[in-house]
Scaffold this motif. Structure first.
Motif, PDB file in Angstrom:
ATOM      1  N   PRO A 146     -10.812 -19.870  32.460  1.00  0.00           N
ATOM      2  CA  PRO A 146      -9.234 -19.901  32.363  1.00  0.00           C
ATOM      3  C   PRO A 146      -8.433 -18.676  31.730  1.00  0.00           C
ATOM      4  O   PRO A 146      -9.255 -17.764  31.127  1.00  0.00           O
ATOM      5  N   VAL A 147      -7.398 -18.346  32.344  1.00  0.00           N
ATOM      6  CA  VAL A 147      -6.674 -17.344  31.892  1.00  0.00           C
ATOM      7  C   VAL A 147      -5.440 -17.416  30.971  1.00  0.00           C
ATOM      8  O   VAL A 147      -4.772 -18.727  31.268  1.00  0.00           O
ATOM      9  N   GLN A 148      -5.388 -16.736  29.868  1.00  0.00           N
ATOM     10  CA  GLN A 148      -4.226 -17.058  28.919  1.00  0.00           C
ATOM     11  C   GLN A 148      -3.122 -16.146  28.923  1.00  0.00           C
ATOM     12  O   GLN A 148      -3.332 -15.027  29.356  1.00  0.00           O
ATOM     13  N   PHE A 149      -2.039 -16.977  29.037  1.00  0.00           N
ATOM     14  CA  PHE A 149      -0.661 -16.090  28.825  1.00  0.00           C
ATOM     15  C   PHE A 149       0.508 -16.887  28.576  1.00  0.00           C
ATOM     16  O   PHE A 149       0.440 -18.059  28.441  1.00  0.00           O
ATOM     17  N   SER A 150       1.561 -16.050  27.995  1.00  0.00           N
ATOM     18  CA  SER A 150       2.756 -16.739  27.519  1.00  0.00           C
ATOM     19  C   SER A 150       3.558 -17.096  28.672  1.00  0.00           C
ATOM     20  O   SER A 150       3.791 -16.322  29.574  1.00  0.00           O
ATOM     21  N   LEU A 151       4.320 -18.415  28.624  1.00  0.00           N
ATOM     22  CA  LEU A 151       5.295 -18.737  29.643  1.00  0.00           C
ATOM     23  C   LEU A 151       6.385 -18.078  29.795  1.00  0.00           C
ATOM     24  O   LEU A 151       7.366 -18.292  30.574  1.00  0.00           O
ATOM     25  N   SER A 152       6.724 -17.335  28.548  1.00  0.00           N
ATOM     26  CA  SER A 152       8.112 -16.537  28.380  1.00  0.00           C
ATOM     27  C   SER A 152       7.856 -15.230  29.070  1.00  0.00           C
ATOM     28  O   SER A 152       8.584 -14.394  28.949  1.00  0.00           O
ATOM     29  N   GLY A 153       6.575 -15.115  29.537  1.00  0.00           N
ATOM     30  CA  GLY A 153       6.206 -13.521  30.175  1.00  0.00           C
ATOM     31  C   GLY A 153       5.829 -13.740  31.460  1.00  0.00           C
ATOM     32  O   GLY A 153       4.932 -12.651  31.778  1.00  0.00           O
ATOM     33  N   VAL A 154       6.081 -14.678  32.221  1.00  0.00           N
ATOM     34  CA  VAL A 154       5.720 -14.673  33.664  1.00  0.00           C
ATOM     35  C   VAL A 154       6.860 -15.132  34.474  1.00  0.00           C
ATOM     36  O   VAL A 154       8.011 -15.281  34.208  1.00  0.00           O
ATOM     37  N   VAL A 155       6.553 -15.028  35.762  1.00  0.00           N
ATOM     38  CA  VAL A 155       7.737 -15.327  36.939  1.00  0.00           C
ATOM     39  C   VAL A 155       8.408 -16.544  36.367  1.00  0.00           C
ATOM     40  O   VAL A 155       7.567 -17.654  36.227  1.00  0.00           O
ATOM     41  N   PRO A 156       9.550 -16.910  36.794  1.00  0.00           N
ATOM     42  CA  PRO A 156      10.401 -17.988  36.434  1.00  0.00           C
ATOM     43  C   PRO A 156       9.630 -19.382  37.341  1.00  0.00           C
ATOM     44  O   PRO A 156       9.845 -20.251  36.512  1.00  0.00           O
ATOM     45  N   GLY A 157       9.154 -19.063  38.237  1.00  0.00           N
ATOM     46  CA  GLY A 157       8.601 -20.436  38.813  1.00  0.00           C
ATOM     47  C   GLY A 157       7.492 -20.742  38.064  1.00  0.00           C
ATOM     48  O   GLY A 157       7.112 -22.313  38.164  1.00  0.00           O
ATOM     49  N   PHE A 158       6.755 -20.036  37.450  1.00  0.00           N
ATOM     50  CA  PHE A 158       5.671 -20.424  36.555  1.00  0.00           C
ATOM     51  C   PHE A 158       6.126 -21.251  35.345  1.00  0.00           C
ATOM     52  O   PHE A 158       5.672 -22.078  34.823  1.00  0.00           O
ATOM     53  N   THR A 159       7.056 -20.602  34.686  1.00  0.00           N
ATOM     54  CA  THR A 159       7.486 -21.153  33.378  1.00  0.00           C
ATOM     55  C   THR A 159       8.150 -22.420  33.851  1.00  0.00           C
ATOM     56  O   THR A 159       7.930 -23.311  33.111  1.00  0.00           O
ATOM     57  N   GLN A 160       8.838 -22.656  35.030  1.00  0.00           N
ATOM     58  CA  GLN A 160       9.598 -24.052  35.259  1.00  0.00           C
ATOM     59  C   GLN A 160       8.595 -24.979  35.395  1.00  0.00           C
ATOM     60  O   GLN A 160       8.314 -26.192  35.123  1.00  0.00           O
ATOM     61  N   GLY A 161       7.414 -24.529  36.561  1.00  0.00           N
ATOM     62  CA  GLY A 161       6.480 -25.466  36.862  1.00  0.00           C
ATOM     63  C   GLY A 161       5.734 -25.900  36.017  1.00  0.00           C
ATOM     64  O   GLY A 161       4.871 -27.073  36.064  1.00  0.00           O
ATOM     65  N   ILE A 162       5.144 -25.264  34.895  1.00  0.00           N
ATOM     66  CA  ILE A 162       4.345 -25.488  33.956  1.00  0.00           C
ATOM     67  C   ILE A 162       5.013 -26.104  32.814  1.00  0.00           C
ATOM     68  O   ILE A 162       4.789 -26.970  32.135  1.00  0.00           O
ATOM     69  N   GLY A 163       5.976 -25.228  32.097  1.00  0.00           N
ATOM     70  CA  GLY A 163       6.921 -25.654  31.007  1.00  0.00           C
ATOM     71  C   GLY A 163       7.699 -26.733  31.187  1.00  0.00           C
ATOM     72  O   GLY A 163       8.274 -27.281  30.132  1.00  0.00           O
ATOM     73  N   GLY A 164       8.141 -27.004  32.431  1.00  0.00           N
ATOM     74  CA  GLY A 164       9.256 -28.013  32.418  1.00  0.00           C
ATOM     75  C   GLY A 164      10.614 -27.405  32.691  1.00  0.00           C
ATOM     76  O   GLY A 164      11.083 -26.719  31.730  1.00  0.00           O
ATOM     77  N   ALA A 165      11.342 -27.780  33.422  1.00  0.00           N
ATOM     78  CA  ALA A 165      12.901 -27.442  33.708  1.00  0.00           C
ATOM     79  C   ALA A 165      13.416 -28.302  34.610  1.00  0.00           C
ATOM     80  O   ALA A 165      12.772 -28.961  35.453  1.00  0.00           O
ATOM     81  N   GLY A 166      14.890 -28.610  34.471  1.00  0.00           N
ATOM     82  CA  GLY A 166      15.509 -29.461  35.101  1.00  0.00           C
ATOM     83  C   GLY A 166      14.923 -30.776  35.140  1.00  0.00           C
ATOM     84  O   GLY A 166      14.598 -31.702  34.078  1.00  0.00           O
ATOM     85  N   LYS A 167      14.479 -31.526  36.255  1.00  0.00           N
ATOM     86  CA  LYS A 167      14.122 -32.875  36.325  1.00  0.00           C
ATOM     87  C   LYS A 167      12.761 -32.864  36.504  1.00  0.00           C
ATOM     88  O   LYS A 167      11.915 -33.941  36.455  1.00  0.00           O
ATOM     89  N   VAL A 168      12.146 -31.593  36.336  1.00  0.00           N
ATOM     90  CA  VAL A 168      10.366 -31.433  36.620  1.00  0.00           C
ATOM     91  C   VAL A 168       9.997 -31.728  35.263  1.00  0.00           C
ATOM     92  O   VAL A 168      10.166 -30.934  34.066  1.00  0.00           O
TER      93      VAL A 168
END
Length: 211
Positions: A146-168
């Motif tokens: 596994p690779v570790q990183f902060s969701l505040s430091g990646v492309v928006p789609g990764f932040t949304q798709g993993i961290g949740g946004a809107g109805k996701v």
């Protein structure tokens, strides 16, 4: 890739700060976001995008439900070994159109801790081009760790798709999710190594831990 993404994110932040005073808009599409890191790989896993920061589109629908069998087919993407978290997913894609918002399907719904847009996560991932299924990056081919990183430091789609946004809903530890990122939530109009400019990206992500 993760390292590269993080580095790019840092560069984007510096650019935003330096230009905000002049009243100019920052047109970077990917911003600082997904996979993995910054300079170690030319691919764009979920890291930061050098072309970075277009307006973030909010997903319009919840992620599709898991497949009933071991193979998933969703929006022109096919994933073999979709529900076997012990093996790398086999991802292929061939799509004529391009989504304008994040599209996703939960291949395996995790039962552990839920991620947030600011979480530091560890993931396994595979990334291919939506247009033709060309593989551009995969943690599975780099030792399978596994690779570790902060969701505040990646492309928006990764932040949304993993961290949740809107109805996701956010991913939970133990889950695997298929995500289709429009160019505006990835690297935008700037090419990134093997990823051409204005590319729609496909990621299959396993969330292994948070923090």
């Amino acid at each position: 890739i993760v390292g590269t993404l993080v580095i790019i994110a840092a560069v984007v932040i510096v650019i935003v700060v330096s230009t905000s005073g002049s009243g100019k808009k920052n047109n970077n599409a990917g911003g600082a976001k997904p996979t993995p890191a910054a300079t170690t790989s030319a691919a764009a896993s979920p890291s930061t995008s050098t072309s970075a920061a277009a307006p973030v589109s909010v997903p319009t629908a919840a992620c599709a439900k898991p497949p009933t069998g071991g193979t998933a087919s969703y929006k022109g993407v096919t994933v073999g070994q979709a529900t076997n978290l012990k093996k790398a997913p086999k991802v292929s894609a061939k799509a004529a159109g391009a989504p304008t918002t994040l599209e996703c399907q939960d291949l395996v719904v995790g039962k552990g801790r839920a991620a947030t847009p600011a979480s530091t996560v560890s993931v396994q991932y595979t990334g291919v081009l939506y247009k033709n299924g060309t593989l551009f990056d995969s943690s599975w081919s780099k030792g399978g760790k596994p690779v570790q990183f902060s969701l505040s430091g990646v492309v928006p789609g990764f932040t949304q798709g993993i961290g949740g946004a809107g109805k996701v809903a956010p991913m939970r530890v133990g889950g695997r999710r298929l995500m289709i990122l429009p160019a505006s939530l990835g690297y935008g109009a700037q090419a990134n190594g093997p990823i051409p400019a204005n590319s729609t990206l496909v990621f299959v992500v396993d969330l292994t831990s948070i923090g």
